[in-house]
Scaffold this active site. Sequence first.
Site, PDB file in Angstrom:
ATOM      1  CG  HIS A  38      -0.141   0.195   2.505  1.00 30.40           C
ATOM      2  ND1 HIS A  38       0.406  -0.878   3.185  1.00 30.40           N
ATOM      3  CD2 HIS A  38       0.220   1.299   3.187  1.00 30.40           C
ATOM      4  CE1 HIS A  38       1.060  -0.430   4.240  1.00 30.40           C
ATOM      5  NE2 HIS A  38       0.965   0.902   4.268  1.00 30.40           N
ATOM      6  CG  HIS A 120       7.448   4.454   1.163  1.00 32.56           C
ATOM      7  ND1 HIS A 120       6.990   5.550   1.869  1.00 32.56           N
ATOM      8  CD2 HIS A 120       7.437   3.409   2.030  1.00 32.56           C
ATOM      9  CE1 HIS A 120       6.738   5.180   3.119  1.00 32.56           C
ATOM     10  NE2 HIS A 120       6.999   3.878   3.239  1.00 32.56           N
TER      11      HIS A 120
END
Length: 178
Positions: A38, A120
Amino acid sequence: MRCFLGFDLTAAEKLQLQSWCDKALPPLHKAVPPANYHITSVFLGQLEDDQLDHLTQALDTLNWDAFELHIDELGYWKKPRILYAGCQHIPDGANAVHRQLAAIAHQAGINVQHGHYVPHITVARKVVEPVPSPLFQPAMTIRLSQLHLFESVSGKQGVHYPIRRSWPCRLRSPGHRL
């Protein structure tokens, strides 16, 4: 409830990133399962019911544009020992959403970390130096069109991140530059 606001990846994107990890990196001791991939926008931490109510009410009224992230580099943060897939260029849309969400969290009485936002996807935790170099960099584009409130739940099988609430972003035509 321990929570964060962020974006999920599609099943195809999770498989694509896992395939890149398998091909470009050596086996990782604490690899993150693809189901947990995620992108966090704002980590909220432990929330009280009134904070959660204020936060969700404010999010119900927001509109922002969907945006894309070009995942094109492997990064490492020494202090938390995290290996991640990230982007060399952070689009304005990602920064704008992050700032807006941090402001809403602050208004709800939630202390969030301030500083440079780096979108990220964590691919491994507890990575001890020397950090492995990839055989080649990742090359994928992720379209983020729905914000989620994730809960961080720890259990016998490890941590997982169920989605508790979602908000769609405005969609623009694919040819529109974000």
